[in-house]
Design an enzyme around this catalytic site. Structure first.
Site, short mmCIF file in Angstrom:
data_model
loop_
_atom_site.label_atom_id
_atom_site.label_comp_id
_atom_site.label_asym_id
_atom_site.label_seq_id
_atom_site.Cartn_x
_atom_site.Cartn_y
_atom_site.Cartn_z
CD GLU A 1 11.11 8.01 3.33
OE1 GLU A 1 9.91 8.38 3.37
OE2 GLU A 1 11.67 7.63 2.29
CB ALA B 1 -0.92 -0.01 1.22
CG ASP C 1 19.84 -2.11 1.39
OD1 ASP C 1 20.81 -1.34 1.34
OD2 ASP C 1 18.90 -2.06 0.57
CG ASP D 1 13.91 -0.49 0.06
OD1 ASP D 1 13.59 -1.57 -0.46
OD2 ASP D 1 14.85 0.21 -0.36
#
Length: 556
Positions: free
Chosen positions: A438, A365, A433, A453
């Site tokens: 954010e 989403a 990674d 991610d």
């Protein structure tokens, strides 16, 4: 005469066989009946919980009363299962939830009560986990500024949807939605202030708050995942940025999703000679990361589901991205493939191929548009060097955390323990990674971190990467609620691998093949034990380890 004698003997044999068969069936029926009667006998209950376990209708009330009369702490009475937690802990900052008065009881007793109810009723482990008091803690009351987006309440603005901040022009929102509804292929917009008229993606956006991306108890969450898995795909274009291919999918009701395709077998483990930044992203890793984040009680990854799509009808024939459309071809094996355009892994040597045109993908989403809800990107203090020979500063300096603790925004509030939550999540799924994270700008520094991610997670099950836990190891700080949930997930009744396996079964792709192999599920339990051991080591070396976000539940 011979024929008559032969016929009589044959009939005798048949009758004997029939009698023997009936006798065997009768014995089998009696045996099954005895088993069923035995399984229906409820296990004996203790005097303290007999009333609740003997009457299933009162179990929920008994659990709630036990919750109210039990405190969540690390008292010495629970030392067999839960390592000792120091008493001199830092108290929770402002916005701490109000809690019931402290009474006698312990976390260990509370776990036993819930496990007993689980065994009696035979419910799923995921349901039992989410009914546990640790997953139903009192929350701070949400004020108007604690919501990311709100439906406008202006009397003359019946359809506008926006941030609800002063200075917004409701007429602008109205005209934008009207213009969007006139675009070819999109459904006609008929949304009002009534939430029942909103599509699932809009309900998800309106449910984002200062403290979590979604409320696990929100009934609309199931509608959102079903919507992602079944909604007709209207458009597909390549999303810019990144080293690997990903597509932006559009739906007829203006919703969008981020698509990551299957590029390798689920059971294919990452080559041990590859650096972390050379690994492929996995569609099943994105799906599994969402489930793991939810089971840990974080609720910081946008909902993700798996889906089977047709490469031709769902991408090639409807895309308006000319650069993407030029990369389609048919392989020598007869499979429809494409590779798009990106920094590294968008070449004919790294194609995405259907079988022959059916492709497994993950659909996440999308978050609200940046024009409505700007986000800030933060460089992780424990970011890796992304070099084959150079080490990052935190890899060379054991006291690196002392510097971080003095640097805003890690010098106050919950940002440091938020980052350690993320490190625990990444270690459990083997994700190296995590170079940035954010937050929503509207909430400033008092908010949660977005765990976005996660495609490079779940690459190796046979090897753990201890450096991922560097924030926890170097800072020796962890949230009390996080620690208690991790301990709960280490117990047999709520074993992390078990609840993860059960949770993943609900994904649409699970019927096609397990999303995680048993080796990956076993690795979760092994890594969880490593996290708990790391905390225990910290407790033996330092006094100030636990960030107490459960003030009011201590027995000291």
């Amino acid at each position: 005469m011979m024929k008559q004698r032969f016929g009589r003997s044959t009939r005798s044999i048949y009758l004997g066989l029939v009698s023997l068969s009936l006798a065997l069936h009768l014995l089998l029926a009696l045996f099954c009946l005895s088993i069923l009667q035995t399984s229906c006998v409820l296990p004996p209950s203790s005097s303290s919980s007999s009333s609740s376990s003997s009457n299933p209708n009162t179990e929920t009330q008994h659990l709630q009363s036990t919750y109210r009369s039990s405190s969540i702490s690390s008292a010495s009475s629970s030392s067999e299962e839960l390592p000792t937690i120091p008493e001199n802990e830092e108290r929770h900052k402002p916005n701490a939830p109000t809690t019931p008065p402290k009474e006698e009881g312990s976390f260990k007793q509370l776990i036993r009560v819930v496990e007993g109810i689980h065994k009696v009723k035979g419910r799923s482990k995921v349901d039992a986990l989410f009914e546990h008091p640790l997953y139903n803690l009192p929350r701070p009351e949400l004020l108007e500024d604690d919501w990311l987006l709100r439906v406008k309440t202006n009397g003359h603005d019946a359809k506008g949807v926006g941030r609800g901040e002063e200075g917004d022009d409701p007429s602008n929102s109205n005209s934008q939605w009207s213009a969007s509804s006139e675009e070819e292929g999109f459904d006609k917009v008929t949304w009002t202030r009534d939430g029942e008229t909103h599509p699932p993606w809009l309900r998800f956006h309106l449910g984002i708050s200062r403290w979590e991306l979604y409320n696990r108890k929100d009934p609309h969450l199931a509608q959102l995942t079903h919507y992602l898995a079944t909604q007709r795909i209207l458009g597909a274009v390549q999303k810019s940025g990144g080293t690997q291919l990903k597509l932006l999918i559009s739906f007829p009701n203006h919703g969008q999703a981020l698509l990551k395709p299957m590029k390798q077998s689920r059971d294919e483990e990452t080559d041990v000679n590859l650096f972390y930044f050379s690994d492929f992203e996995r569609h099943n890793a994105e799906i599994s990361a969402f489930h793991l984040d939810r089971l840990l009680g974080f609720n910081r990854i946008p909902p993700v589901v798996g889906r089977l799509i047709n490469v031709i009808t769902d991408i090639k024939e409807i895309t308006t991205d000319k650069k993407l459309s030029r990369t389609f071809y048919t392989s020598p094996a007869g499979n429809v493939c494409f590779y798009g355009q990106c920094e590294i892994y968008c070449t004919t040597e790294h194609p995405v191929c259907g079988r022959p045109h059916v492709l497994e993908v993950s659909l996440a989403a999308m978050l609200p548009d940046l024009t409505l809800a700007p986000r800030r990107s933060w460089r992780s203090p424990w970011r890796r060097s992304y070099s084959r020979i150079k080490l990052a500063q935190w890899e060379k300096d054991p006291a690196y955390c002392d510097t971080v603790k003095q640097t805003p925004p890690y010098n106050h509030g919950t940002r440091l323990v938020d980052l350690i939550d993320m490190a625990v999540l990444d270690f459990l799924m083997g994700n190296m990674d995590r170079h940035h994270y954010e937050t929503f700008e509207k909430f400033g520094n008092e908010t949660f971190l977005l765990h976005l991610d996660n495609g490079r997670a779940f690459g190796r099950h046979s090897q753990d990467e201890p450096t991922i836990l560097a924030p926890l190891q170097q800072c020796c700080r962890i949230r009390r609620s996080t620690l208690l949930r991790l301990r709960l997930l280490s117990l047999p009744g709520f074993r992390l691998s078990d609840v993860m396996r059960e949770s993943l079964v609900g994904d649409p792709l699970a019927g096609h093949a397990p999303l995680l192999s048993e080796a990956h599920l076993s690795a979760l339990d092994r890594r969880l034990a490593t996290v708990l051991h790391t905390v225990h080591t910290c407790q033996n070396q330092h006094k100030d380890v636990i960030y107490n976000d459960l003030e009011g539940y201590d027995e000291d």
